[in-house]
Design a protein around this motif. Structure first.
Motif, PDB file in Angstrom:
ATOM      1  N   SER A  38       9.065  -3.565   9.891  1.00  0.00           N
ATOM      2  CA  SER A  38       8.565  -4.942   9.788  1.00  0.00           C
ATOM      3  C   SER A  38       7.164  -5.013   9.202  1.00  0.00           C
ATOM      4  CB  SER A  38       8.582  -5.594  11.178  1.00  0.00           C
ATOM      5  OG  SER A  38       7.730  -4.883  12.077  1.00  0.00           O
ATOM      6  N   SER A  39       6.406  -3.922   9.272  1.00  0.00           N
ATOM      7  CA  SER A  39       5.014  -3.941   8.806  1.00  0.00           C
ATOM      8  C   SER A  39       4.847  -3.390   7.399  1.00  0.00           C
ATOM      9  CB  SER A  39       4.133  -3.132   9.771  1.00  0.00           C
ATOM     10  OG  SER A  39       4.193  -3.655  11.076  1.00  0.00           O
ATOM     11  N   VAL A  40       5.944  -3.007   6.746  1.00  0.00           N
ATOM     12  CA  VAL A  40       5.865  -2.424   5.407  1.00  0.00           C
ATOM     13  C   VAL A  40       5.821  -3.536   4.371  1.00  0.00           C
ATOM     14  CG1 VAL A  40       7.016  -0.948   3.724  1.00  0.00           C
ATOM     15  CG2 VAL A  40       7.088  -0.364   6.150  1.00  0.00           C
ATOM     16  N   SER A  41       4.849  -3.460   3.451  1.00  0.00           N
ATOM     17  CA  SER A  41       4.673  -4.478   2.419  1.00  0.00           C
ATOM     18  C   SER A  41       5.106  -3.954   1.055  1.00  0.00           C
ATOM     19  CB  SER A  41       3.198  -4.899   2.364  1.00  0.00           C
ATOM     20  OG  SER A  41       2.383  -3.800   1.968  1.00  0.00           O
ATOM     21  N   LEU A  42       5.122  -4.845   0.069  1.00  0.00           N
ATOM     22  CA  LEU A  42       5.455  -4.431  -1.295  1.00  0.00           C
ATOM     23  C   LEU A  42       4.416  -3.450  -1.830  1.00  0.00           C
ATOM     24  CD1 LEU A  42       6.653  -7.796  -2.908  1.00  0.00           C
ATOM     25  CD2 LEU A  42       8.045  -5.826  -2.226  1.00  0.00           C
ATOM     26  N   GLY A  43       3.162  -3.629  -1.409  1.00  0.00           N
ATOM     27  CA  GLY A  43       2.124  -2.676  -1.811  1.00  0.00           C
ATOM     28  C   GLY A  43       2.399  -1.289  -1.281  1.00  0.00           C
ATOM     29  N   ASP A  44       2.906  -1.210  -0.058  1.00  0.00           N
ATOM     30  CA  ASP A  44       3.278   0.089   0.509  1.00  0.00           C
ATOM     31  C   ASP A  44       4.401   0.729  -0.299  1.00  0.00           C
ATOM     32  OD1 ASP A  44       1.419  -0.111   2.571  1.00  0.00           O
ATOM     33  OD2 ASP A  44       2.820  -1.198   3.859  1.00  0.00           O
ATOM     34  N   MET A  45       5.370  -0.079  -0.714  1.00  0.00           N
ATOM     35  CA  MET A  45       6.471   0.438  -1.524  1.00  0.00           C
ATOM     36  C   MET A  45       5.966   0.986  -2.852  1.00  0.00           C
ATOM     37  SD  MET A  45       9.374   0.118   0.083  1.00  0.00           S
ATOM     38  CE  MET A  45      10.583   0.106  -1.226  1.00  0.00           C
ATOM     39  N   GLY A  46       5.031   0.254  -3.472  1.00  0.00           N
ATOM     40  CA  GLY A  46       4.464   0.734  -4.726  1.00  0.00           C
ATOM     41  C   GLY A  46       3.707   2.029  -4.552  1.00  0.00           C
ATOM     42  N   GLN A  47       2.962   2.141  -3.465  1.00  0.00           N
ATOM     43  CA  GLN A  47       2.225   3.369  -3.190  1.00  0.00           C
ATOM     44  C   GLN A  47       3.182   4.519  -2.932  1.00  0.00           C
ATOM     45  OE1 GLN A  47      -0.742   2.686  -0.217  1.00  0.00           O
ATOM     46  NE2 GLN A  47      -1.694   4.710  -0.440  1.00  0.00           N
ATOM     47  N   LEU A  48       4.287   4.238  -2.268  1.00  0.00           N
ATOM     48  CA  LEU A  48       5.296   5.261  -2.020  1.00  0.00           C
ATOM     49  C   LEU A  48       5.873   5.794  -3.324  1.00  0.00           C
ATOM     50  CD1 LEU A  48       6.951   6.654   0.296  1.00  0.00           C
ATOM     51  CD2 LEU A  48       8.659   4.869  -0.059  1.00  0.00           C
ATOM     52  N   ILE A  49       6.153   4.897  -4.269  1.00  0.00           N
ATOM     53  CA  ILE A  49       6.689   5.305  -5.567  1.00  0.00           C
ATOM     54  C   ILE A  49       5.686   6.184  -6.312  1.00  0.00           C
ATOM     55  CG2 ILE A  49       7.426   4.470  -7.831  1.00  0.00           C
ATOM     56  CD1 ILE A  49       8.580   2.021  -6.451  1.00  0.00           C
TER      57      ILE A  49
END
Length: 370
Positions: free
Chosen positions: A42-53
């Protein structure tokens, strides 16, 4: 650059870019599904997804580039062979050996790029991703613990809070069952608690206040109770997530310089330096794979007459699997001391290259392999 060179580069570069993008997306989706419990918190944002990539991109590129390059050669040059364009080129005096220059040049560029990635970006990304995922898990625990609901996403741990404050995310009337040691499970009851998100690294700390700890030892049938004012439960994030956080081994997180230092230290302390040296030479072997793929893929592509795309897909998959099996076999020969480690990790490239040169010789002699 001649017209022929530009035409051949177009036939190779375009499918190479397309297949790299496709394989990169496929690898990311597979990793995404494998770690969906962490990534979809629930706390994961689109910015986190981009950083993960960004962190995973170097590792995925190291996996995608060789097979995408082999596919580009077999499909790109294979189309020229099927459409009889190679026959027309041969009539103009352009032989198969001249066609090898394009794939070989791209192979050199890809090999240099892969050496750079595996020496710098890939260790950085694999090191960063572990800390990043640990922080994601901490954020998810803070956001996913709900009032009156058992939280069981941390393996071997069960957390329950009667109420959760919406503003500071503090818990009241907390129950924590720790079953990481099955022979001596721990039950903690506390009036309040929270997640400590201030500590960096792969340690998740649960802070509990004003409670008591119950521990039962099944071996001795003893039972103990301890009261406390303040207690901290440290959870190693990587271990607590079980299979949800399976990333690469520590050796692949080291740069070449660090691997050499680790090997030297292991030798000085009486340890075995081979695993560290093997990891270094293995990276170089994989990084130079585009060169051997260019030597083998070019004659196979221009020598075929029929089979179409299905033939190219099948041969690419079979060749890539065979290359990795051969790499693993030769690697074991090196670890067993039968072959020097630097040579063992290049044997697959040497074998593929020799087979490719023989195939190119046959194609040059015959014009095309019918």
């Amino acid at each position: 650059m001649s017209l022929l060179s530009r035409y051949l580069l177009k036939e190779l570069v375009v499918p190479l870019v397309v297949w790299v993008a496709f394989l990169f997306l496929l690898l990311f989706v597979m990793q995404f599904l494998r770690g969906s419990e962490v990534i979809l918190g629930s706390s994961v944002s689109l910015g986190d997804m981009g950083q993960l990539i960004v962190y995973l991109a170097p590792h995925f590129l190291m996996m995608a580039l060789p097979v995408a390059f082999l596919l580009a050669i077999l499909l790109g040059l294979g189309r020229l062979s099927e459409d009889r364009e190679l026959t027309a080129l041969q009539a103009l005096g352009i032989g198969p050996v001249q066609l090898l220059a394009g794939p070989l040049a791209i192979g050199v560029v890809l090999a240099a790029l892969m050496v750079l990635i595996t020496s710098t970006a890939e260790p950085w990304g694999l090191t960063s991703i572990k800390t990043f995922v640990a922080d994601l898990i901490k954020k998810n625990v803070v956001g996913d613990v709900k009032s009156g609901v058992f939280y069981e996403d941390l393996s071997n741990l069960t957390l329950y809070a009667e109420t959760v404050n919406a503003e500071d995310r503090r818990w009241t009337n907390v129950l924590l069952h720790d079953d990481r040691e099955p022979s001596a499970p721990l039950l903690m009851l506390a009036r309040n608690g929270q997640v400590n998100t201030n500590r960096a690294g792969q340690v998740l700390t649960l802070e509990l206040g004003d409670g008591e700890a119950h521990r039962a030892n099944q071996d001795s049938e003893s039972y103990s109770v301890i009261t406390f004012k303040q207690a901290e439960i440290a959870v190693g994030v990587e271990g607590s997530m079980g299979r949800r956080n399976r990333f690469r081994s520590p050796k692949e997180e080291l740069t070449p310089t660090e691997l050499l230092q680790a090997a030297d230290e292991a030798e000085r302390t009486g340890g075995d330096p081979k695993p560290f040296l093997n990891s270094l030479y293995n990276r170089l072997g994989h990084a130079l794979a585009p060169l051997s793929f260019a030597l083998l893929g070019t004659p196979l592509a221009i020598g075929r007459r029929q089979g179409g795309r299905a033939w190219g897909y099948l041969l690419s998959l079979g060749g890539y699997v065979a290359f990795h099996l051969l790499m693993r076999f030769c690697e074991q020969l090196g670890l067993q001391g039968r072959v020097p480690l630097p040579l063992a990790n290049q044997l697959a490239n040497i074998i593929f290259g020799v087979v490719g040169l023989v195939a190119m010789y046959r194609v040059s002699r015959a014009g095309t392999v019918r």
